[in-house]
Design a protein around this motif. Structure first.
Motif, mmCIF file in Angstrom:
data_model
loop_
_atom_site.group_PDB
_atom_site.id
_atom_site.type_symbol
_atom_site.label_atom_id
_atom_site.label_comp_id
_atom_site.label_asym_id
_atom_site.label_seq_id
_atom_site.Cartn_x
_atom_site.Cartn_y
_atom_site.Cartn_z
ATOM 1 N N ALA A 201 -8.479 -6.364 -5.634
ATOM 2 C CA ALA A 201 -7.614 -7.359 -6.148
ATOM 3 C C ALA A 201 -6.320 -6.675 -6.732
ATOM 4 C CB ALA A 201 -8.369 -7.989 -7.646
ATOM 5 N N ASP A 202 -6.307 -5.424 -7.162
ATOM 6 C CA ASP A 202 -5.083 -4.931 -7.823
ATOM 7 C C ASP A 202 -4.082 -4.662 -6.444
ATOM 8 O OD1 ASP A 202 -5.886 -4.865 -10.320
ATOM 9 O OD2 ASP A 202 -6.706 -2.769 -10.435
ATOM 10 N N LYS A 203 -4.821 -4.142 -5.164
ATOM 11 C CA LYS A 203 -3.869 -3.888 -4.205
ATOM 12 C C LYS A 203 -3.028 -5.137 -3.632
ATOM 13 C CE LYS A 203 -4.383 0.549 -4.057
ATOM 14 N NZ LYS A 203 -3.221 1.481 -4.470
ATOM 15 N N LEU A 225 19.660 -6.090 1.321
ATOM 16 C CA LEU A 225 18.421 -5.923 1.986
ATOM 17 C C LEU A 225 18.286 -5.068 3.093
ATOM 18 C CD1 LEU A 225 15.665 -7.555 2.755
ATOM 19 C CD2 LEU A 225 16.964 -8.814 4.220
ATOM 20 N N ALA A 226 19.578 -4.654 3.607
ATOM 21 C CA ALA A 226 19.514 -3.473 4.790
ATOM 22 C C ALA A 226 19.169 -2.225 4.117
ATOM 23 C CB ALA A 226 20.956 -3.328 5.050
ATOM 24 N N GLY A 227 19.450 -1.954 2.646
ATOM 25 C CA GLY A 227 19.253 -0.770 2.028
ATOM 26 C C GLY A 227 17.784 -0.616 1.677
ATOM 27 N N LEU A 228 17.022 -1.846 1.503
ATOM 28 C CA LEU A 228 15.679 -2.016 1.178
ATOM 29 C C LEU A 228 14.771 -2.041 2.359
ATOM 30 C CD1 LEU A 228 15.978 -4.727 -1.667
ATOM 31 C CD2 LEU A 228 15.128 -2.138 -2.069
ATOM 32 N N ARG A 229 15.078 -2.329 3.557
ATOM 33 C CA ARG A 229 14.412 -2.707 4.754
ATOM 34 C C ARG A 229 13.427 -1.667 4.943
ATOM 35 N NH1 ARG A 229 11.635 -6.033 5.517
ATOM 36 N NH2 ARG A 229 13.332 -7.526 5.527
ATOM 37 N N CYS A 230 13.532 -0.463 5.230
ATOM 38 C CA CYS A 230 12.899 0.718 5.364
ATOM 39 C C CYS A 230 11.819 0.747 4.176
ATOM 40 C CB CYS A 230 13.579 1.969 5.695
ATOM 41 S SG CYS A 230 12.585 3.309 6.213
ATOM 42 N N LEU A 231 11.964 0.759 2.938
ATOM 43 C CA LEU A 231 11.307 1.031 1.755
ATOM 44 C C LEU A 231 10.069 -0.099 1.956
ATOM 45 C CD1 LEU A 231 13.675 1.971 -0.756
ATOM 46 C CD2 LEU A 231 12.216 3.588 0.480
ATOM 47 N N LEU A 232 10.780 -1.246 2.138
ATOM 48 C CA LEU A 232 9.705 -2.645 1.940
ATOM 49 C C LEU A 232 8.611 -2.141 3.262
ATOM 50 C CD1 LEU A 232 12.400 -5.420 1.654
ATOM 51 C CD2 LEU A 232 10.569 -4.815 0.027
ATOM 52 N N ASP A 233 9.169 -1.935 4.397
ATOM 53 C CA ASP A 233 8.374 -1.766 5.494
ATOM 54 C C ASP A 233 7.058 -0.805 5.199
ATOM 55 O OD1 ASP A 233 9.568 -3.879 6.733
ATOM 56 O OD2 ASP A 233 10.420 -2.738 8.178
ATOM 57 N N GLN A 234 7.623 0.335 4.880
ATOM 58 C CA GLN A 234 6.754 1.342 4.711
ATOM 59 C C GLN A 234 5.648 1.216 3.220
ATOM 60 O OE1 GLN A 234 9.318 4.615 3.384
ATOM 61 N NE2 GLN A 234 9.918 5.353 5.559
ATOM 62 N N ARG A 235 5.946 0.555 2.338
ATOM 63 C CA ARG A 235 5.191 0.469 1.383
ATOM 64 C C ARG A 235 4.120 -0.849 1.718
ATOM 65 N NH1 ARG A 235 3.792 0.947 -3.693
ATOM 66 N NH2 ARG A 235 3.261 -0.748 -5.236
ATOM 67 N N GLU A 236 4.713 -1.843 2.619
ATOM 68 C CA GLU A 236 3.761 -2.629 3.180
ATOM 69 C C GLU A 236 2.464 -2.208 3.967
ATOM 70 O OE1 GLU A 236 4.327 -7.305 4.914
ATOM 71 O OE2 GLU A 236 5.077 -5.723 5.944
ATOM 72 N N ILE A 243 -5.705 -1.747 1.705
ATOM 73 C CA ILE A 243 -6.723 -2.980 1.491
ATOM 74 C C ILE A 243 -7.586 -3.067 2.650
ATOM 75 C CG2 ILE A 243 -6.303 -5.428 2.015
ATOM 76 C CD1 ILE A 243 -3.419 -5.216 0.515
ATOM 77 N N ASP A 244 -7.268 -2.480 3.911
ATOM 78 C CA ASP A 244 -8.241 -2.511 4.878
ATOM 79 C C ASP A 244 -9.406 -1.740 4.448
ATOM 80 O OD1 ASP A 244 -6.664 -4.545 6.393
ATOM 81 O OD2 ASP A 244 -5.872 -2.720 7.669
ATOM 82 N N ALA A 245 -9.040 -0.369 4.080
ATOM 83 C CA ALA A 245 -10.220 0.525 3.685
ATOM 84 C C ALA A 245 -11.020 -0.035 2.577
ATOM 85 C CB ALA A 245 -9.675 1.703 3.336
ATOM 86 N N LEU A 246 -10.752 -0.703 1.510
ATOM 87 C CA LEU A 246 -11.347 -1.307 0.604
ATOM 88 C C LEU A 246 -12.179 -2.397 1.116
ATOM 89 C CD1 LEU A 246 -8.601 -1.071 -2.528
ATOM 90 C CD2 LEU A 246 -10.901 -0.022 -2.289
ATOM 91 N N SER A 247 -11.722 -3.208 1.832
ATOM 92 C CA SER A 247 -12.233 -4.319 2.620
ATOM 93 C C SER A 247 -13.425 -4.120 3.453
ATOM 94 C CB SER A 247 -11.301 -5.117 3.399
ATOM 95 O OG SER A 247 -10.112 -5.547 2.643
#
Length: 252
Positions: A201-203, A225-236, A243-247
């Motif tokens: 649930a937390d993840k 957005l351009a400065g965040l794009r790589c960070l957003l993708d990596q964190r996702e 989440i997959d491992a916990l599932s």
């Protein structure tokens, strides 16, 4: 009489008792709600809706759902603004990025939101009256409702698509409901299942916050957005892997 009162208190739902404690806390101070109080009230509103599913009376279920949603919606802008700041901080932690102006803008958004403590107390008054019907004891109906909540979360998990964020949102809500019902069992937070569902649930919550943050930046601060794009993708991707491992561990 004292014995009856004590027994009555024991039978009250922990959610009701925590709401009552927050209510007393707000009555004792003239200051505005802090971020922690806003968060706690919203979490308790979600727990109320989960526990309301256990009630046989449709009228009682509807009343609790309506009031808890009304209170949660009123506090949503402040909580959402705070979550955006927390998500930003997690996103850039340990990274050499120059996004100080964006954080300042996010803090400014939060500072511009006013919460009427009197309105919150009034809504809590009404919600507490209705919450008295919630009970802490575990009956057969709770075990049955728990099984239904577990099956619902499993079915939504089986329908997942990494390309549909709304599917993850629905799954997250079902996992939360499952978690709140698990908490009512005698073994409560001591069980391995509870700890696993809590982690999931937390993840899922962090993934949802990330998606909402991205949508907010696209709509309001697109220049960053351009400065965040790589960070957003990596964190996702990192969150999806966790989440997959916990599932797999939870659902087999």
């Amino acid at each position: 009489m004292k014995g009856k009162q004590a027994n009555s208190s024991i039978l009250k739902s922990p959610t009701y008792l925590e709401l009552r404690g927050l209510h007393k806390q707000l009555l004792a101070t003239d200051s505005e709600l802090d971020n922690e109080q806003v968060h706690n009230i919203r979490v308790l509103c979600k727990r109320v809706r989960a526990e309301a599913l256990l009630l046989k009376s449709k009228k009682q279920r509807t009343g609790l759902k309506k009031l808890s949603k009304m209170l949660a919606r009123y506090l949503a802008p402040a909580r959402d603004a705070q979550v955006r700041i927390e998500t930003f901080d997690l996103l850039v932690a340990g990274k050499d990025v120059s996004l100080g102006e964006l954080r300042s803008a996010l803090v400014g958004d939060l500072d511009g939101i006013h919460i009427d403590s009197g309105k919150v107390i009034g809504l809590l008054d009404s919600l507490l009256v209705r919450c008295k019907v919630l009970r802490a004891e575990v009956e057969g109906v709770k075990r049955k409702s728990l099984a239904k909540a577990q099956q619902k979360s499993l079915k939504l998990y089986q329908k997942l698509s990494h390309t549909h964020k709304s599917t993850y949102h629905d799954w997250r809500k079902s996992v939360k409901s499952f978690l709140y019902l698990l908490k009512l069992l005698p073994e409560g937070k001591r069980s391995k299942e509870y700890k696993l569902v809590k982690q999931l649930a937390d993840k899922l919550g962090l993934l949802h916050d990330l998606h909402v943050f991205e949508e907010f930046v696209v709509s309001n601060y697109r220049d960053y957005l351009a400065g965040l794009r790589c960070l957003l993708d990596q964190r996702e991707q990192r969150l999806l892997q966790e989440i997959d491992a916990l599932s797999v561990e939870l659902y087999g």
